[in-house]
Design a protein around this motif. Structure first.
Motif, PDB file in Angstrom:
ATOM      1  N   GLY A  23      -0.908  85.807 -42.881  1.00  0.00           N
ATOM      2  CA  GLY A  23      -0.645  85.801 -44.317  1.00  0.00           C
ATOM      3  C   GLY A  23      -1.829  86.395 -45.054  1.00  0.00           C
ATOM      4  N   ASP A  24      -2.309  85.676 -46.061  1.00  0.00           N
ATOM      5  CA  ASP A  24      -3.435  86.139 -46.868  1.00  0.00           C
ATOM      6  C   ASP A  24      -4.759  85.497 -46.454  1.00  0.00           C
ATOM      7  OD1 ASP A  24      -1.738  87.731 -48.377  1.00  0.00           O
ATOM      8  OD2 ASP A  24      -1.379  86.180 -49.870  1.00  0.00           O
ATOM      9  N   LEU A  25      -4.787  84.899 -45.257  1.00  0.00           N
ATOM     10  CA  LEU A  25      -5.993  84.200 -44.817  1.00  0.00           C
ATOM     11  C   LEU A  25      -6.528  84.745 -43.506  1.00  0.00           C
ATOM     12  CD1 LEU A  25      -4.962  80.498 -45.561  1.00  0.00           C
ATOM     13  CD2 LEU A  25      -6.467  81.967 -46.929  1.00  0.00           C
ATOM     14  N   VAL A  26      -7.846  84.608 -43.339  1.00  0.00           N
ATOM     15  CA  VAL A  26      -8.531  84.964 -42.100  1.00  0.00           C
ATOM     16  C   VAL A  26      -9.136  83.678 -41.547  1.00  0.00           C
ATOM     17  CG1 VAL A  26     -10.342  86.343 -41.032  1.00  0.00           C
ATOM     18  CG2 VAL A  26      -9.179  87.186 -43.083  1.00  0.00           C
ATOM     19  N   TYR A  27      -8.797  83.336 -40.316  1.00  0.00           N
ATOM     20  CA  TYR A  27      -9.324  82.158 -39.639  1.00  0.00           C
ATOM     21  C   TYR A  27     -10.332  82.642 -38.594  1.00  0.00           C
ATOM     22  CZ  TYR A  27      -5.227  79.975 -41.720  1.00  0.00           C
ATOM     23  OH  TYR A  27      -4.279  79.526 -42.603  1.00  0.00           O
ATOM     24  N   LEU A  28     -11.605  82.311 -38.787  1.00  0.00           N
ATOM     25  CA  LEU A  28     -12.645  82.750 -37.870  1.00  0.00           C
ATOM     26  C   LEU A  28     -12.938  81.677 -36.841  1.00  0.00           C
ATOM     27  CD1 LEU A  28     -13.308  84.126 -40.833  1.00  0.00           C
ATOM     28  CD2 LEU A  28     -15.167  85.077 -39.496  1.00  0.00           C
ATOM     29  N   SER A  66     -11.983  91.431 -45.165  1.00  0.00           N
ATOM     30  CA  SER A  66     -12.446  90.442 -46.126  1.00  0.00           C
ATOM     31  C   SER A  66     -13.959  90.582 -46.321  1.00  0.00           C
ATOM     32  CB  SER A  66     -12.091  89.031 -45.640  1.00  0.00           C
ATOM     33  OG  SER A  66     -12.358  88.072 -46.643  1.00  0.00           O
ATOM     34  N   THR A  67     -14.517  89.710 -47.140  1.00  0.00           N
ATOM     35  CA  THR A  67     -15.951  89.711 -47.415  1.00  0.00           C
ATOM     36  C   THR A  67     -16.439  88.274 -47.597  1.00  0.00           C
ATOM     37  OG1 THR A  67     -15.559  89.893 -49.794  1.00  0.00           O
ATOM     38  CG2 THR A  67     -15.904  91.962 -48.582  1.00  0.00           C
ATOM     39  N   ARG A  68     -17.759  88.113 -47.576  1.00  0.00           N
ATOM     40  CA  ARG A  68     -18.335  86.762 -47.687  1.00  0.00           C
ATOM     41  C   ARG A  68     -17.967  86.068 -49.001  1.00  0.00           C
ATOM     42  NH1 ARG A  68     -24.785  88.055 -47.999  1.00  0.00           N
ATOM     43  NH2 ARG A  68     -24.213  89.506 -46.366  1.00  0.00           N
ATOM     44  N   ASP A  69     -17.734  86.824 -50.071  1.00  0.00           N
ATOM     45  CA  ASP A  69     -17.392  86.180 -51.346  1.00  0.00           C
ATOM     46  C   ASP A  69     -15.941  85.702 -51.380  1.00  0.00           C
ATOM     47  OD1 ASP A  69     -16.482  88.863 -51.465  1.00  0.00           O
ATOM     48  OD2 ASP A  69     -16.594  88.866 -53.656  1.00  0.00           O
ATOM     49  N   LYS A  70     -15.218  85.910 -50.285  1.00  0.00           N
ATOM     50  CA  LYS A  70     -13.840  85.409 -50.178  1.00  0.00           C
ATOM     51  C   LYS A  70     -13.725  84.260 -49.177  1.00  0.00           C
ATOM     52  CE  LYS A  70     -11.771  89.709 -51.645  1.00  0.00           C
ATOM     53  NZ  LYS A  70     -10.870  90.814 -51.307  1.00  0.00           N
ATOM     54  N   VAL A  71     -14.872  83.785 -48.694  1.00  0.00           N
ATOM     55  CA  VAL A  71     -14.860  82.631 -47.782  1.00  0.00           C
ATOM     56  C   VAL A  71     -14.471  81.397 -48.576  1.00  0.00           C
ATOM     57  CG1 VAL A  71     -16.264  81.166 -46.281  1.00  0.00           C
ATOM     58  CG2 VAL A  71     -16.526  83.653 -46.189  1.00  0.00           C
ATOM     59  N   ILE A  72     -13.501  80.669 -48.049  1.00  0.00           N
ATOM     60  CA  ILE A  72     -12.957  79.483 -48.714  1.00  0.00           C
ATOM     61  C   ILE A  72     -13.576  78.206 -48.159  1.00  0.00           C
ATOM     62  CG2 ILE A  72     -10.843  78.132 -49.069  1.00  0.00           C
ATOM     63  CD1 ILE A  72      -9.327  80.849 -48.752  1.00  0.00           C
ATOM     64  N   LYS A  73     -13.706  78.127 -46.831  1.00  0.00           N
ATOM     65  CA  LYS A  73     -14.139  76.888 -46.158  1.00  0.00           C
ATOM     66  C   LYS A  73     -15.007  77.242 -44.971  1.00  0.00           C
ATOM     67  CE  LYS A  73     -13.714  72.439 -44.795  1.00  0.00           C
ATOM     68  NZ  LYS A  73     -14.887  72.241 -43.979  1.00  0.00           N
ATOM     69  N   VAL A  74     -16.093  76.509 -44.819  1.00  0.00           N
ATOM     70  CA  VAL A  74     -17.013  76.680 -43.698  1.00  0.00           C
ATOM     71  C   VAL A  74     -17.228  75.325 -43.042  1.00  0.00           C
ATOM     72  CG1 VAL A  74     -19.383  77.265 -43.052  1.00  0.00           C
ATOM     73  CG2 VAL A  74     -18.198  78.619 -44.781  1.00  0.00           C
ATOM     74  N   ILE A 116     -26.758  75.687 -33.406  1.00  0.00           N
ATOM     75  CA  ILE A 116     -25.804  75.750 -34.515  1.00  0.00           C
ATOM     76  C   ILE A 116     -24.592  76.606 -34.132  1.00  0.00           C
ATOM     77  CG2 ILE A 116     -27.096  77.663 -35.541  1.00  0.00           C
ATOM     78  CD1 ILE A 116     -26.285  76.577 -38.304  1.00  0.00           C
ATOM     79  N   GLU A 117     -23.453  76.248 -34.701  1.00  0.00           N
ATOM     80  CA  GLU A 117     -22.217  77.025 -34.589  1.00  0.00           C
ATOM     81  C   GLU A 117     -21.502  76.908 -35.924  1.00  0.00           C
ATOM     82  OE1 GLU A 117     -18.118  77.261 -31.865  1.00  0.00           O
ATOM     83  OE2 GLU A 117     -19.715  75.879 -31.308  1.00  0.00           O
ATOM     84  N   LEU A 118     -20.788  77.952 -36.318  1.00  0.00           N
ATOM     85  CA  LEU A 118     -20.134  77.960 -37.619  1.00  0.00           C
ATOM     86  C   LEU A 118     -18.724  78.510 -37.453  1.00  0.00           C
ATOM     87  CD1 LEU A 118     -21.676  79.226 -40.897  1.00  0.00           C
ATOM     88  CD2 LEU A 118     -19.572  80.283 -40.099  1.00  0.00           C
ATOM     89  N   GLU A 119     -17.763  77.926 -38.160  1.00  0.00           N
ATOM     90  CA  GLU A 119     -16.422  78.502 -38.242  1.00  0.00           C
ATOM     91  C   GLU A 119     -16.041  78.577 -39.702  1.00  0.00           C
ATOM     92  OE1 GLU A 119     -14.012  75.858 -35.837  1.00  0.00           O
ATOM     93  OE2 GLU A 119     -13.530  74.628 -37.560  1.00  0.00           O
ATOM     94  N   ALA A 120     -15.102  79.461 -40.028  1.00  0.00           N
ATOM     95  CA  ALA A 120     -14.786  79.682 -41.441  1.00  0.00           C
ATOM     96  C   ALA A 120     -13.341  80.104 -41.627  1.00  0.00           C
ATOM     97  CB  ALA A 120     -15.709  80.760 -42.027  1.00  0.00           C
ATOM     98  N   ILE A 121     -12.885  79.947 -42.868  1.00  0.00           N
ATOM     99  CA  ILE A 121     -11.595  80.431 -43.315  1.00  0.00           C
ATOM    100  C   ILE A 121     -11.875  81.247 -44.586  1.00  0.00           C
ATOM    101  CG2 ILE A 121      -9.296  79.839 -44.196  1.00  0.00           C
ATOM    102  CD1 ILE A 121      -9.619  77.144 -42.671  1.00  0.00           C
ATOM    103  N   ALA A 122     -11.278  82.441 -44.660  1.00  0.00           N
ATOM    104  CA  ALA A 122     -11.501  83.302 -45.820  1.00  0.00           C
ATOM    105  C   ALA A 122     -10.177  83.888 -46.288  1.00  0.00           C
ATOM    106  CB  ALA A 122     -12.464  84.434 -45.467  1.00  0.00           C
ATOM    107  N   ALA A 123     -10.168  84.308 -47.537  1.00  0.00           N
ATOM    108  CA  ALA A 123      -9.021  85.027 -48.099  1.00  0.00           C
ATOM    109  C   ALA A 123      -9.191  86.515 -47.821  1.00  0.00           C
ATOM    110  CB  ALA A 123      -8.936  84.776 -49.597  1.00  0.00           C
ATOM    111  N   LEU A 124      -8.101  87.236 -47.902  1.00  0.00           N
ATOM    112  CA  LEU A 124      -8.174  88.695 -47.773  1.00  0.00           C
ATOM    113  C   LEU A 124      -8.454  89.315 -49.124  1.00  0.00           C
ATOM    114  CD1 LEU A 124      -5.285  89.489 -45.297  1.00  0.00           C
ATOM    115  CD2 LEU A 124      -7.738  89.558 -44.877  1.00  0.00           C
TER     116      LEU A 124
END
Length: 124
Positions: A23-28, A66-74, A116-124
């Protein structure tokens, strides 16, 4: 559904994608402090590990459109919560005024001895 893989971030170490666009989301997927060439920064400082993870995040986001300014959740997994101040400082410099929702989860141990490890969800 689109599976993302870029040579500008480390190859997945198992049966997963660097990210999935749906959809309109990126799951990292979980991002570790590994260089795109595969060097594991296990002996690096928390600051250096965080910087590498965020470089990988940028590369994967770019590949997904996408870009870092579209990250929704980390979600940040950290092996030593006493290092959180250092990690947060690097994280703050990276995101600037953008403030995604965030969870910090103290864990022991992480893959290969990373801090450390990081996961994220971002918008497109």
């Amino acid at each position: 559904m689109t599976f993302i893989e870029t040579p500008n971030a480390p190859k997945p170490g198992g049966h997963y994608s660097q990210a999935v666009v749906h959809g309109d989301l990126v799951y990292l997927s979980g991002i570790l402090p590994i260089t795109p060439s595969g060097e594991k920064l296990t002996d690096a400082t928390f600051s250096e590990q965080t910087e590498q993870i965020l470089k990988n995040l940028d590369a994967i986001l770019q590949a997904a459109g996408s870009t870092r300014d579209k990250v929704i959740k980390v979600t940040v997994f950290i092996a030593d919560i006493s290092a959180w101040g250092t990690v947060n400082q690097v994280y703050t410099q990276f995101f600037g005024d953008h403030r995604p929702a965030r969870s910090v989860v103290p864990v022991l141990p992480l893959h290969y001895g990373f801090g450390i490890e990081l996961e994220a969800i971002a918008a497109l």
